[in-house]
Design a protein around this motif. Sequence first.
Motif, short mmCIF file in Angstrom:
data_model
loop_
_atom_site.label_atom_id
_atom_site.label_comp_id
_atom_site.label_asym_id
_atom_site.label_seq_id
_atom_site.Cartn_x
_atom_site.Cartn_y
_atom_site.Cartn_z
N ASN A 113 9.87 -10.89 -12.66
CA ASN A 113 8.57 -10.27 -12.38
C ASN A 113 8.74 -8.92 -11.70
N THR A 114 9.63 -8.89 -10.69
CA THR A 114 9.83 -7.65 -9.94
C THR A 114 10.33 -6.55 -10.86
N MET A 115 11.34 -6.91 -11.68
CA MET A 115 11.91 -5.93 -12.61
C MET A 115 10.85 -5.41 -13.57
N ILE A 116 10.08 -6.34 -14.16
CA ILE A 116 9.07 -5.92 -15.15
C ILE A 116 8.08 -4.96 -14.51
N LEU A 117 7.57 -5.35 -13.32
CA LEU A 117 6.58 -4.51 -12.65
C LEU A 117 7.14 -3.12 -12.38
N CYS A 118 8.41 -3.07 -11.94
CA CYS A 118 9.05 -1.80 -11.64
C CYS A 118 9.17 -0.94 -12.88
N VAL A 119 9.74 -1.55 -13.92
CA VAL A 119 10.07 -0.78 -15.12
C VAL A 119 8.81 -0.32 -15.84
N SER A 160 2.30 -7.19 -1.70
CA SER A 160 0.93 -7.34 -1.21
C SER A 160 -0.12 -7.05 -2.28
N SER A 161 0.22 -6.26 -3.32
CA SER A 161 -0.81 -6.07 -4.36
C SER A 161 -1.05 -7.39 -5.09
N ILE A 162 -0.01 -8.22 -5.22
CA ILE A 162 -0.20 -9.51 -5.89
C ILE A 162 -1.00 -10.45 -5.00
N MET A 178 -0.17 -9.80 -15.85
CA MET A 178 0.69 -8.65 -15.62
C MET A 178 -0.07 -7.35 -15.91
N VAL A 179 -0.89 -7.36 -16.96
CA VAL A 179 -1.66 -6.15 -17.29
C VAL A 179 -2.55 -5.77 -16.10
N SER A 205 3.68 -18.23 -10.23
CA SER A 205 4.12 -17.68 -11.51
C SER A 205 4.32 -16.17 -11.43
N LEU A 206 3.65 -15.51 -10.48
CA LEU A 206 3.77 -14.05 -10.37
C LEU A 206 4.56 -13.66 -9.13
N ASN A 207 5.28 -14.60 -8.56
CA ASN A 207 6.01 -14.31 -7.33
C ASN A 207 7.06 -13.22 -7.55
N THR A 208 7.39 -12.52 -6.46
CA THR A 208 8.37 -11.44 -6.55
C THR A 208 9.53 -11.72 -5.60
N MET A 209 10.50 -10.81 -5.59
CA MET A 209 11.67 -10.96 -4.73
C MET A 209 11.26 -11.10 -3.27
#
Lengths: 317, 309
Positions: free
Chosen positions: B73-79, B244-246, B171-172, B262-266
């Motif tokens: 999730n973290t990678m996808i959001l970043c990229v 925090s945005s999530i 994600m969108v 399901s949307l958790n991050t690092m």
Amino acid sequence: MTDNINEKEIAPESQEGIATESKVMKKRDVDKVSKKQVAVKVLVQIGLYTFLVIMALIVLFPFYWMIISSLKSLEEYNAAVPTLWPQQFKWSNYSAAFDADGLNLGRLFLNTCIVGIVSTLLSLVVTVLAAYAFARLEFKGKNIMFAALLATMMIPGELFTITNYLTVSAFQWKNTFTVLIVPFLVSVFYIYLLRQNFLQIPNELYLAAKVDGTSDLKYLWKVMIPLSAPTLISITILKMMGAWNSYIWPRLVANDMAHRLITVGLRGATFTDPLTNMTDYPAQMAAVVIVTIPLLLVFLFFRKYIMRGVSRSGIKG
Amino acid sequence: MKKKNQWKAWLYLLPTLLIIAVFTVWPIINTIRMSLLKNYDSLREIGGASFEFGFANFVSVAKYKGFLNCLGNTMILCVVTVPISTMLALVIAVALNSIKFVRKTLQTIFFLPYVTNSIAIGMVFMAMFTMIGYAPGHEPASVGIINSIIEAFGGTRINWVNAGSGKLENMVVLVIYIVWNALPFKILVLLGGLQSVNKQYYDAAKVDGTSRFRTFWRITVPLLSPMIAYVVITGFIGGFKEYSSIVGIFGDGMGPAGAAGSLNTMVGFIYDNLDTNQGRASAAALILFVIIFVVTMINMWVSKKKVHY
């Protein structure tokens, strides 16, 4: 004056009058080209403004939606076709926000103000003293220590949080204001910023003050601080905004009613309409407005300082 | 006098050094220590338990449920968010730089998202995307404003954030929110850069009849490259710490109803393990640090090759 200008403007025209036909042709071509250029320029400007206005509307939309939603009745908000303007302004949503389950907005405001003001004041003192030492005083290992401090800025804060959580638990600081203030008193970035500012103040002033027998503290207070006021104001505002927006650390270590901060309270509160058992979005949006408006007001008053501080820091809050 | 200054300087630095020692230096040492003790838990240590020394935490963290999801999730959001927000901010900054009338007003509007509380506005985004009174197989009372707009343009409604919504849709929404949030800082920096660009380059391009598009790619982008590199690097660093945005949109369940986590991050993963397994949390924090460090180095290396100073 006007006559003069007229003469100058007329002059080329009269020259043109005696020009050969080919020259006139050329002039016409130039006119065509410049007219085309003007047309392109106008079109480009229209395009730019259209794009910018659309983007600005997208940026503003959440604010608009937040405000109008906070003034709608629950029935209107839940209607199948959303209205773009409240049929009737329901101001009582705001009192409902203050009464919401477990929210206690008044208390949250008070807590956040206490933490914001105390931590900002203390942090200013600590930052000014450290920046002064690094900018003006001579001591062994100054440069190495300054470099080491700067190096800590590269490490993500989450790496510190785990140990800090254990530390404040061991200190028995959980659920106190201390835990919200002390661990974040030092910001290396602010020390760096202020040191750079202090360095710009000519050393001659300092030496002159020394000759006059002024003490370091007095010099700092009477000369350095007034001359660095803009940077200090930027730091103050960013620090206050930080307290207003902080969420993760306060939720972890001070989540009791007596010390809870506003963002934590807002996210934790449930807004349920007692009749329908549905989420009372208008009341929730009213609470969101109450939390958002003070920041926007501060921004409008201190725009210059905030933007200056932010463009140099790259961090939020 | 020199000697006196010595101890005076240390006195001035005392509060800073004390706090740094306790809340910065000790955590660095202790995090490394905890990460090397298998399933370290400070409460059990106080109780007299001892922990196996080694790299077990780093091995187990990768196997631990949810870790790969968090990392992904973290990678996808970043990229996804960094290029979108950088491009958009660049175009807006260039547009702002080529107008005069109401420029200050527009600039202020574009900065507004910065001075907001990311939790509070996240809740507004949730309200905009959510379907009111929706349950799977149950017609909602209202489809929400975004879906209403989509339907007004002839589209069909989408389950963005409600129970049973897909990860793509979630994600969108997150990407839209994160980009909205990231724009102000990037516009501010890029516009600042544009205003210090020497006008001569543009005059030269004009004389040569260079097209606007070409001018943008061949002059604006190279001259702005230090600022672009700066916003990309800070964007990636911020992106890897996304959390925090999530929480703002989905609450601290870190996912839509019925799909918590399901949307958790690092960063979320670190906080989940903070209370009970500081060994695992420390290992994850160090992994995060290494990722951020490596990505920043790659960014710097690329920009050293591409950036025009």
